[in-house]
Design an enzyme around this catalytic site. Structure first.
Site, PDB file in Angstrom:
ATOM      1  N   ASP A 167      -1.382  -1.937  -4.279  1.00  0.00           N
ATOM      2  CA  ASP A 167      -2.812  -1.933  -3.926  1.00  0.00           C
ATOM      3  C   ASP A 167      -3.431  -0.596  -4.323  1.00  0.00           C
ATOM      4  OD1 ASP A 167      -2.388  -4.341  -2.683  1.00  0.00           O
ATOM      5  OD2 ASP A 167      -2.834  -3.639  -0.662  1.00  0.00           O
ATOM      6  N   MET A 168      -4.750  -0.584  -4.442  1.00  0.00           N
ATOM      7  CA  MET A 168      -5.452   0.689  -4.635  1.00  0.00           C
ATOM      8  C   MET A 168      -6.230   0.995  -3.347  1.00  0.00           C
ATOM      9  SD  MET A 168      -5.754   3.183  -6.692  1.00  0.00           S
ATOM     10  CE  MET A 168      -5.359   2.738  -8.378  1.00  0.00           C
ATOM     11  N   HIS A 191     -13.773 -13.177  -5.136  1.00  0.00           N
ATOM     12  CA  HIS A 191     -14.257 -14.484  -4.671  1.00  0.00           C
ATOM     13  C   HIS A 191     -15.628 -14.744  -5.260  1.00  0.00           C
ATOM     14  CE1 HIS A 191     -12.065 -12.208  -1.570  1.00  0.00           C
ATOM     15  NE2 HIS A 191     -11.312 -13.279  -1.593  1.00  0.00           N
ATOM     16  N   ALA A 199     -13.081  -1.809  -1.907  1.00  0.00           N
ATOM     17  CA  ALA A 199     -13.371  -2.150  -0.517  1.00  0.00           C
ATOM     18  C   ALA A 199     -13.628  -0.953   0.393  1.00  0.00           C
ATOM     19  CB  ALA A 199     -12.201  -2.966   0.050  1.00  0.00           C
ATOM     20  N   ARG A 233      -4.555  -5.871 -11.595  1.00  0.00           N
ATOM     21  CA  ARG A 233      -5.396  -6.726 -10.753  1.00  0.00           C
ATOM     22  C   ARG A 233      -6.717  -5.998 -10.556  1.00  0.00           C
ATOM     23  NH1 ARG A 233      -2.824  -7.206  -5.265  1.00  0.00           N
ATOM     24  NH2 ARG A 233      -4.054  -5.409  -4.659  1.00  0.00           N
ATOM     25  N   GLN A 282     -10.144  -0.584  -9.265  1.00  0.00           N
ATOM     26  CA  GLN A 282     -11.396  -0.916  -8.569  1.00  0.00           C
ATOM     27  C   GLN A 282     -12.601  -0.718  -9.488  1.00  0.00           C
ATOM     28  OE1 GLN A 282     -10.297   2.151  -5.949  1.00  0.00           O
ATOM     29  NE2 GLN A 282      -9.901   0.827  -4.180  1.00  0.00           N
ATOM     30  N   LYS A 290     -24.641  -2.885  -5.844  1.00  0.00           N
ATOM     31  CA  LYS A 290     -23.772  -4.048  -6.080  1.00  0.00           C
ATOM     32  C   LYS A 290     -23.941  -4.596  -7.503  1.00  0.00           C
ATOM     33  CE  LYS A 290     -22.875  -8.710  -4.321  1.00  0.00           C
ATOM     34  NZ  LYS A 290     -21.783  -8.845  -5.247  1.00  0.00           N
ATOM     35  N   LYS A 318     -13.334  -5.391  -6.935  1.00  0.00           N
ATOM     36  CA  LYS A 318     -14.583  -4.606  -6.906  1.00  0.00           C
ATOM     37  C   LYS A 318     -14.371  -3.283  -6.170  1.00  0.00           C
ATOM     38  CE  LYS A 318     -17.753  -8.481  -7.333  1.00  0.00           C
ATOM     39  NZ  LYS A 318     -18.895  -9.224  -6.766  1.00  0.00           N
ATOM     40  N   LYS A 336       0.861  -1.190   0.000  1.00  0.00           N
ATOM     41  CA  LYS A 336       0.000   0.000   0.000  1.00  0.00           C
ATOM     42  C   LYS A 336       0.895   1.237   0.000  1.00  0.00           C
ATOM     43  CE  LYS A 336      -4.281  -1.430   2.231  1.00  0.00           C
ATOM     44  NZ  LYS A 336      -4.266  -2.668   1.495  1.00  0.00           N
ATOM     45  N   ARG A 368     -12.917  -6.432   5.800  1.00  0.00           N
ATOM     46  CA  ARG A 368     -13.350  -7.814   5.516  1.00  0.00           C
ATOM     47  C   ARG A 368     -14.753  -8.056   6.091  1.00  0.00           C
ATOM     48  NH1 ARG A 368      -9.149  -6.964   3.369  1.00  0.00           N
ATOM     49  NH2 ARG A 368     -10.702  -6.282   1.888  1.00  0.00           N
TER      50      ARG A 368
HETATM   51  C1  LIG Z   1      -6.450 -10.561  -4.211  1.00  0.00           C
HETATM   52  C2  LIG Z   1      -7.288  -9.401  -3.785  1.00  0.00           C
HETATM   53  C3  LIG Z   1      -6.713  -8.146  -3.685  1.00  0.00           C
HETATM   54  C4  LIG Z   1      -7.484  -7.050  -3.312  1.00  0.00           C
HETATM   55  N1  LIG Z   1      -6.923  -5.801  -3.309  1.00  0.00           N
HETATM   56  C5  LIG Z   1      -7.716  -4.731  -3.105  1.00  0.00           C
HETATM   57  C6  LIG Z   1      -7.206  -3.410  -3.251  1.00  0.00           C
HETATM   58  O1  LIG Z   1      -6.021  -3.197  -3.530  1.00  0.00           O
HETATM   59  N2  LIG Z   1      -8.073  -2.363  -3.087  1.00  0.00           N
HETATM   60  C7  LIG Z   1      -9.397  -2.559  -2.777  1.00  0.00           C
HETATM   61  O2  LIG Z   1     -10.142  -1.588  -2.681  1.00  0.00           O
HETATM   62  N3  LIG Z   1      -9.878  -3.798  -2.590  1.00  0.00           N
HETATM   63  C8  LIG Z   1      -9.088  -4.884  -2.749  1.00  0.00           C
HETATM   64  N4  LIG Z   1      -9.614  -6.143  -2.585  1.00  0.00           N
HETATM   65  C9  LIG Z   1     -10.958  -6.315  -1.988  1.00  0.00           C
HETATM   66  C10 LIG Z   1     -12.054  -6.205  -3.034  1.00  0.00           C
HETATM   67  O3  LIG Z   1     -12.186  -4.863  -3.471  1.00  0.00           O
HETATM   68  C11 LIG Z   1     -13.417  -6.684  -2.479  1.00  0.00           C
HETATM   69  O4  LIG Z   1     -13.773  -5.878  -1.383  1.00  0.00           O
HETATM   70  C12 LIG Z   1     -13.430  -8.118  -2.018  1.00  0.00           C
HETATM   71  O5  LIG Z   1     -12.702  -8.942  -2.878  1.00  0.00           O
HETATM   72  C13 LIG Z   1     -14.886  -8.651  -1.955  1.00  0.00           C
HETATM   73  O6  LIG Z   1     -15.461  -8.611  -3.215  1.00  0.00           O
HETATM   74  P1  LIG Z   1     -15.639  -9.907  -4.154  1.00  0.00           P
HETATM   75  O7  LIG Z   1     -15.069  -9.585  -5.480  1.00  0.00           O
HETATM   76  O8  LIG Z   1     -15.054 -11.091  -3.516  1.00  0.00           O
HETATM   77  O9  LIG Z   1     -17.189 -10.027  -4.399  1.00  0.00           O
HETATM   78  P2  LIG Z   1     -18.424 -10.086  -3.398  1.00  0.00           P
HETATM   79  O10 LIG Z   1     -19.624 -10.024  -4.258  1.00  0.00           O
HETATM   80  O11 LIG Z   1     -18.260  -9.103  -2.302  1.00  0.00           O
HETATM   81  O12 LIG Z   1     -18.281 -11.528  -2.764  1.00  0.00           O
HETATM   82  C14 LIG Z   1     -18.530 -12.717  -3.505  1.00  0.00           C
HETATM   83  C15 LIG Z   1     -18.621 -13.853  -2.496  1.00  0.00           C
HETATM   84  O13 LIG Z   1     -17.329 -14.056  -1.896  1.00  0.00           O
HETATM   85  C16 LIG Z   1     -17.455 -14.315  -0.507  1.00  0.00           C
HETATM   86  N5  LIG Z   1     -16.821 -13.217   0.240  1.00  0.00           N
HETATM   87  C17 LIG Z   1     -16.404 -12.015  -0.252  1.00  0.00           C
HETATM   88  N6  LIG Z   1     -15.828 -11.286   0.723  1.00  0.00           N
HETATM   89  C18 LIG Z   1     -15.906 -12.035   1.838  1.00  0.00           C
HETATM   90  C19 LIG Z   1     -15.480 -11.840   3.188  1.00  0.00           C
HETATM   91  N7  LIG Z   1     -14.865 -10.723   3.573  1.00  0.00           N
HETATM   92  N8  LIG Z   1     -15.713 -12.836   4.077  1.00  0.00           N
HETATM   93  C20 LIG Z   1     -16.320 -13.977   3.713  1.00  0.00           C
HETATM   94  N9  LIG Z   1     -16.736 -14.231   2.453  1.00  0.00           N
HETATM   95  C21 LIG Z   1     -16.530 -13.269   1.533  1.00  0.00           C
HETATM   96  C22 LIG Z   1     -18.940 -14.410  -0.218  1.00  0.00           C
HETATM   97  O14 LIG Z   1     -19.312 -15.766  -0.358  1.00  0.00           O
HETATM   98  C23 LIG Z   1     -19.546 -13.564  -1.313  1.00  0.00           C
HETATM   99  O15 LIG Z   1     -20.864 -13.941  -1.604  1.00  0.00           O
HETATM  100  C24 LIG Z   1      -8.858  -7.239  -2.974  1.00  0.00           C
HETATM  101  C25 LIG Z   1      -9.427  -8.503  -3.080  1.00  0.00           C
HETATM  102  C26 LIG Z   1      -8.679  -9.579  -3.483  1.00  0.00           C
HETATM  103  C27 LIG Z   1      -9.329 -10.914  -3.606  1.00  0.00           C
END
Ligand SMILES: Cc1cc2nc3c(=O)[nH]c(=O)nc-3n(C[C@H](O)[C@H](O)[C@H](O)COP(=O)(O)OP(=O)(O)OC[C@H]3O[C@@H](n4cnc5c(N)ncnc54)[C@H](O)[C@@H]3O)c2cc1C
Length: 306
Positions: A132-133, A228, A187, A182, A161, A199, A185, A98, A290
């Protein structure tokens, strides 16, 4: 954005709450779900376990908003040592950093020099550096730092993002560099003028941006989907198949502890998978993000009470 998500993201900025909760054993127990441990050794052990299953790793030390140059230098030095440890153990490990952890707020030029030092060591050790962003007030600075470091090294990538309204334009501007991107979505707590509040719209934006990245992967860009969301992952894999891209042209990065069974199944099905493993003591703001991603996670904290 749901009220619970908004409240949790607001709470992530409370130093008072951080001080209260960081000491509580039940919270520390709950955090372990997403954090193999606070020490680098814990993260390296988790990375070795992933490697034994054909899954790569990306390591990140938790921390943000560092303003002291001495502290930011210490973060850089820590990461230089991590790259050495990754190589010593022959792990398929990369780093993600970061910029606010590396002092971007205090001195952007000094921050660029720190990131350049990390990219150079990553190059020398056969690794890769991700940036990271963070919140949208850092997007311009992050892209500028990325461009400057990328001008000298190709082994550096940046996160974009999908929730930000500006991201389609940012991606289009970056693509001529054949960059490593990378896509996530997003965070953070952003106003509706800056980020898509619904969403369904974020998911649609993610899919459209991922399709663009896959197209660019045919011309040398590195497409990484950080999500995920397996509904999206399957659609992206199908699109990569239509484009006849080899499996290594599109990678999937997921967070440690989230949908672990599906992560392993994805790797076993031939996809290129990496797990982002966080470690360190400064886990409060990160952990609240998270929880905000899935407010039902709060029940895991409550259950850890008993
Ligand atoms: C490798 C990686 C790097 C990332 N880097 C950044 C970054 O630099 N900047 C940034 O803003 N964000 C970052 N993120 C976070 C990202 O922006 C999302 O907030 C996060 O990935 C949740 O979104 P999703 O794409 O998994 O979809 P969602 O629709 O939120 O989740 C899909 C499914 O995944 C599961 N899930 C998701 N999150 C959780 C959780 N916390 N606990 C339990 N189950 C969960 C649930 O089953 C959910 O239904 C990163 C995420 C990943 C995987």
């Amino acid at each position: 954005m749901s009220l619970a998500r908004r409240l949790l993201l607001r709470a992530s900025r409370s130093t008072w709450l951080a001080g209260q909760l960081r000491r509580r054993a039940f919270v520390r127990r709950a955090v372990r779900r997403f954090l193999p441990g606070e020490d680098l050794a814990d993260a390296l052990a988790a990375a070795a376990d992933c490697a034994s299953r054909g899954i790569g790793s990306v390591l990140t030390q938790l921390g943000e908003q560092v303003r002291s140059p001495t502290e930011a230098d210490a973060v850089r030095d820590h990461y230089l040592g991590v790259l050495d440890r990754i190589r010593q153990r022959s792990l398929p490990g990369q780093l993600s950093v970061k910029l606010t952890h590396l002092g971007v707020d205090a001195d952007r030029e000094a921050c660029i020099a720190r990131v350049q030092a990390l990219a150079a060591r990553a190059d020398a050790t056969g690794s890769f550096l991700w940036i990271d962003m963070e919140e949208s007030r850092y997007t311009d600075a992050t892209l500028e730092v990325f461009r400057q470091v990328r001008a000298g090294r190709v082994n550096v990538g940046v996160c974009l993002q999908a929730y930000l309204r500006r991201t389609p334009a940012d991606l289009a501007a970056l693509l001529p560099l054949r960059p490593a991107i990378r896509l996530v979505k997003g965070a953070y707590n952003e106003p509706a003028g800056v980020a898509l509040p619904r969403k369904a719209d974020v998911d649609a934006s993610y899919l459209a941006l991922a399709a663009q990245l896959l197209g660019a992967a045919r011309n040398g860009a590195r497409a990484v989907c950080g999500t995920h969301d397996f509904r999206l992952i399957e659609r992206i894999r199908a699109r990569a198949g239509e484009l006849k891209l080899p499996p290594e042209a599109c990678e999937f990065h997921l967070l440690y502890g989230i949908r672990t069974t599906e992560q392993r199944a994805l790797a076993a099905a031939g996809a290129k998978v990496r797990v982002l493993i966080s470690y360190g003591a400064a886990w409060f703001a990160w952990y609240m993000r998270r929880l905000a991603e899935r407010p039902a996670n709060v029940w895991f904290v409550v259950r850890s009470l008993f």
